[in-house]
Design a protein around this motif. Structure first.
Motif, PDB file in Angstrom:
ATOM      1  N   ASN A 117      48.816  52.372  37.676  1.00 47.67           N
ATOM      2  CA  ASN A 117      49.891  51.583  38.342  1.00 47.67           C
ATOM      3  C   ASN A 117      51.053  52.280  38.849  1.00 47.67           C
ATOM      4  O   ASN A 117      51.964  52.711  39.797  1.00 47.67           O
ATOM      5  N   GLN A 118      50.828  53.759  37.865  1.00 42.33           N
ATOM      6  CA  GLN A 118      52.000  55.714  38.285  1.00 42.33           C
ATOM      7  C   GLN A 118      51.986  55.816  38.800  1.00 42.33           C
ATOM      8  O   GLN A 118      52.954  56.116  39.303  1.00 42.33           O
ATOM      9  N   LEU A 119      50.436  56.328  39.162  1.00 43.10           N
ATOM     10  CA  LEU A 119      50.721  57.052  40.974  1.00 43.10           C
ATOM     11  C   LEU A 119      51.261  56.132  41.741  1.00 43.10           C
ATOM     12  O   LEU A 119      51.069  56.502  42.859  1.00 43.10           O
ATOM     13  N   GLU A 120      50.716  54.563  41.609  1.00 43.51           N
ATOM     14  CA  GLU A 120      51.019  53.669  43.101  1.00 43.51           C
ATOM     15  C   GLU A 120      52.623  54.131  43.350  1.00 43.51           C
ATOM     16  O   GLU A 120      53.328  54.130  44.246  1.00 43.51           O
ATOM     17  N   ARG A 121      53.265  54.211  42.152  1.00 47.55           N
ATOM     18  CA  ARG A 121      55.055  53.883  41.895  1.00 47.55           C
ATOM     19  C   ARG A 121      55.377  55.581  42.190  1.00 47.55           C
ATOM     20  O   ARG A 121      56.473  55.695  42.970  1.00 47.55           O
ATOM     21  N   TYR A 122      54.253  56.606  41.393  1.00 49.61           N
ATOM     22  CA  TYR A 122      54.606  57.355  42.148  1.00 49.61           C
ATOM     23  C   TYR A 122      54.615  58.182  43.765  1.00 49.61           C
ATOM     24  O   TYR A 122      55.691  58.244  44.362  1.00 49.61           O
ATOM     25  N   LEU A 142      57.191  56.413  45.703  1.00 50.06           N
ATOM     26  CA  LEU A 142      59.268  57.266  45.116  1.00 50.06           C
ATOM     27  C   LEU A 142      58.218  58.125  46.043  1.00 50.06           C
ATOM     28  O   LEU A 142      60.123  59.014  46.773  1.00 50.06           O
ATOM     29  N   HIS A 143      57.674  58.698  46.608  1.00 50.77           N
ATOM     30  CA  HIS A 143      57.284  60.175  47.827  1.00 50.77           C
ATOM     31  C   HIS A 143      57.645  59.310  48.543  1.00 50.77           C
ATOM     32  O   HIS A 143      58.136  60.751  49.749  1.00 50.77           O
ATOM     33  N   ARG A 144      57.584  58.146  49.191  1.00 47.40           N
ATOM     34  CA  ARG A 144      57.650  57.859  50.421  1.00 47.40           C
ATOM     35  C   ARG A 144      59.167  58.323  50.881  1.00 47.40           C
ATOM     36  O   ARG A 144      59.843  58.209  51.878  1.00 47.40           O
ATOM     37  N   ASN A 145      59.775  57.945  49.900  1.00 51.07           N
ATOM     38  CA  ASN A 145      61.061  57.921  49.884  1.00 51.07           C
ATOM     39  C   ASN A 145      62.204  58.876  49.328  1.00 51.07           C
ATOM     40  O   ASN A 145      63.100  59.493  49.334  1.00 51.07           O
ATOM     41  N   ASN A 146      60.985  60.252  49.573  1.00 52.01           N
ATOM     42  CA  ASN A 146      61.368  61.427  49.181  1.00 52.01           C
ATOM     43  C   ASN A 146      62.010  61.512  47.626  1.00 52.01           C
ATOM     44  O   ASN A 146      62.987  62.186  47.783  1.00 52.01           O
ATOM     45  N   ASN A 147      61.985  60.954  46.833  1.00 52.57           N
ATOM     46  CA  ASN A 147      62.156  60.277  45.463  1.00 52.57           C
ATOM     47  C   ASN A 147      61.395  61.046  44.575  1.00 52.57           C
ATOM     48  O   ASN A 147      61.650  61.257  43.206  1.00 52.57           O
ATOM     49  N   ALA A 148      60.318  61.548  45.150  1.00 48.04           N
ATOM     50  CA  ALA A 148      59.088  62.047  44.478  1.00 48.04           C
ATOM     51  C   ALA A 148      58.626  63.497  44.722  1.00 48.04           C
ATOM     52  O   ALA A 148      58.641  63.166  45.980  1.00 48.04           O
ATOM     53  N   THR A 149      58.522  64.237  43.902  1.00 45.99           N
ATOM     54  CA  THR A 149      57.706  65.197  44.020  1.00 45.99           C
ATOM     55  C   THR A 149      56.228  65.735  44.651  1.00 45.99           C
ATOM     56  O   THR A 149      55.352  64.972  43.608  1.00 45.99           O
ATOM     57  N   ASP A 150      55.932  66.651  44.857  1.00 49.75           N
ATOM     58  CA  ASP A 150      54.371  66.643  45.146  1.00 49.75           C
ATOM     59  C   ASP A 150      53.317  66.717  43.796  1.00 49.75           C
ATOM     60  O   ASP A 150      52.273  66.512  43.454  1.00 49.75           O
ATOM     61  N   ARG A 151      54.372  67.875  43.303  1.00 54.25           N
ATOM     62  CA  ARG A 151      53.553  68.293  41.558  1.00 54.25           C
ATOM     63  C   ARG A 151      53.482  66.696  40.701  1.00 54.25           C
ATOM     64  O   ARG A 151      52.335  66.778  39.952  1.00 54.25           O
ATOM     65  N   GLU A 152      54.428  66.058  41.314  1.00 54.14           N
ATOM     66  CA  GLU A 152      54.327  64.984  40.578  1.00 54.14           C
ATOM     67  C   GLU A 152      53.281  63.911  40.731  1.00 54.14           C
ATOM     68  O   GLU A 152      51.953  62.890  40.231  1.00 54.14           O
ATOM     69  N   ILE A 153      53.255  63.861  42.237  1.00 55.09           N
ATOM     70  CA  ILE A 153      51.749  63.088  42.230  1.00 55.09           C
ATOM     71  C   ILE A 153      50.465  63.482  41.768  1.00 55.09           C
ATOM     72  O   ILE A 153      49.889  63.133  42.451  1.00 55.09           O
ATOM     73  N   GLU A 154      50.165  65.209  42.068  1.00 55.05           N
ATOM     74  CA  GLU A 154      48.895  66.325  42.137  1.00 55.05           C
ATOM     75  C   GLU A 154      48.497  65.618  40.409  1.00 55.05           C
ATOM     76  O   GLU A 154      48.322  64.934  39.697  1.00 55.05           O
ATOM     77  N   ARG A 155      49.975  65.317  39.467  1.00 56.66           N
ATOM     78  CA  ARG A 155      50.130  65.299  38.073  1.00 56.66           C
ATOM     79  C   ARG A 155      49.124  63.571  37.711  1.00 56.66           C
ATOM     80  O   ARG A 155      48.402  63.197  36.972  1.00 56.66           O
ATOM     81  N   ALA A 156      50.020  63.026  38.460  1.00 58.16           N
ATOM     82  CA  ALA A 156      49.631  61.388  38.168  1.00 58.16           C
ATOM     83  C   ALA A 156      47.996  61.550  38.336  1.00 58.16           C
ATOM     84  O   ALA A 156      47.186  60.469  38.241  1.00 58.16           O
ATOM     85  N   THR A 157      47.485  61.722  40.071  1.00 51.89           N
ATOM     86  CA  THR A 157      46.631  61.731  40.593  1.00 51.89           C
ATOM     87  C   THR A 157      45.122  62.015  39.347  1.00 51.89           C
ATOM     88  O   THR A 157      44.075  61.496  39.305  1.00 51.89           O
ATOM     89  N   THR A 158      45.793  63.268  38.784  1.00 51.36           N
ATOM     90  CA  THR A 158      44.756  63.784  37.693  1.00 51.36           C
ATOM     91  C   THR A 158      44.870  62.940  36.777  1.00 51.36           C
ATOM     92  O   THR A 158      43.676  62.212  35.666  1.00 51.36           O
ATOM     93  N   ALA A 159      45.441  62.612  36.812  1.00 49.73           N
ATOM     94  CA  ALA A 159      45.645  60.748  34.462  1.00 49.73           C
ATOM     95  C   ALA A 159      44.783  60.665  35.668  1.00 49.73           C
ATOM     96  O   ALA A 159      43.754  59.703  33.786  1.00 49.73           O
ATOM     97  N   VAL A 160      44.662  59.605  36.452  1.00 46.83           N
ATOM     98  CA  VAL A 160      43.785  58.651  36.638  1.00 46.83           C
ATOM     99  C   VAL A 160      42.508  58.644  36.564  1.00 46.83           C
ATOM    100  O   VAL A 160      41.699  58.271  36.490  1.00 46.83           O
ATOM    101  N   ALA A 161      42.337  60.304  36.811  1.00 45.89           N
ATOM    102  CA  ALA A 161      41.075  60.558  37.309  1.00 45.89           C
ATOM    103  C   ALA A 161      40.784  60.864  35.335  1.00 45.89           C
ATOM    104  O   ALA A 161      39.460  60.810  35.532  1.00 45.89           O
TER     105      ALA A 161
END
Length: 282
Positions: A116-121, A124-143
């Protein structure tokens, strides 16, 4: 085969009768009428077709013997039991561990939260409100959360296997009959220790089929073939009673005894109704 019963000294475990046998064999090897029947008189043993010494697969103290000598038993019927109190407790522990599901629920809940956190990031990323680094951390957390779920499932599988192993060990403490038959000797008593050197607990025989084993001169044995029919008349009480039956030649030894020059022959006799005697308990 004409059998006149004669007494023999034996133990209960032997459970066989010594008989004088006159064998009438229907050869049927060719169309020659002169060789259609042959009469052979010899001595042999009439005994159970199968006699099994039931042994414990593990050592331990006998806590129960559930059958007695002379009792008929069914295949897979429990005959005796070794002390299994420790294994019973181990099985309870293994069952509880196998059924424990709290860790799996927690791991699945964490995985759902991370997804769910990854989907929220991503939103936000599509609206330019989240960085690539945040997406990367959230993806790693899911894994990582997904790997934790797999670790928990692997642990539960190990616990299930441990439960099955303990259950199998417990079943090995229960001595069951390998065949349908009759108990002819109980070699152990409750409280005795069953060791690897003396594992036999009791002896069981199958009396639904009997076998006659005798020796013939090579010249006579040459006229026999496996699968041929043997006509038998078994005499009891010094000829006062006779039982007529048929048997099938099961085995003819390919080698002769070097001293006597005789060949060993086995005849299998059907005895499902139990009318043919096979010795008495003594």
């Amino acid at each position: 085969m004409r059998c006149s019963l004669a007494p023999v000294t034996r133990s209960v475990a032997e459970y066989l009768a010594f008989v004088i046998v006159m064998v009438v064999l229907n050869l049927g090897l060719s169309g020659d009428a002169s060789s259609a029947n042959r009469t052979i008189e010899t001595e042999c043993f009439l005994e159970p077709h199968r006699q099994i010494q039931v042994a414990a697969p593990e050592m331990g103290v006998l806590t129960e013997i559930l059958v007695a000598e002379g009792e008929a038993v069914e295949a897979r019927q429990m005959l005796a039991r070794l002390d299994d109190r420790v294994l019973e407790k181990s099985l309870d522990v293994a069952r509880s561990a196998k059924n424990a599901s709290g860790s799996l629920r927690a791991a699945l809940s964490e995985l759902e939260t991370r997804r769910n956190q990854l989907e929220r990031y991503r939103t936000l990323h599509r609206n330019n409100n989240a960085t690539d680094r945040e997406i990367e951390r959230a993806t790693t957390a899911v894994a990582v959360a997904d790997a934790k779920v797999q670790i928990v499932r692997d642990e539960l599988e190990v616990r299930r296997t441990e439960y099955e192993r303990t259950k199998a060990q417990l079943e090995k403490r229960q001595i069951r009959s390998p065949i349908r038959g009759t108990i002819v000797e109980v070699q152990k008593d409750v409280g005795e220790f069953v060791s690897p050197t003396e594992p036999v607990i009791l002896t069981i025989v199958d009396l639904t089929q009997l076998k006659a084993i005798f020796s013939l001169p090579r010249s006579r044995a040459n006229h026999l073939r496996v699968g041929q029919i043997a006509s038998l008349t078994i005499s009891e009480n010094q000829g006062e009673k006779e039982i007529v039956c048929e048997g099938i030649i099961d085995f003819i030894s390919p080698t002769a005894d070097p001293q006597s020059g005789t060949v060993r022959v086995k005849v299998r006799i059907a005895n499902r109704d139990g009318k043919i005697p096979c010795g008495v308990l003594c």
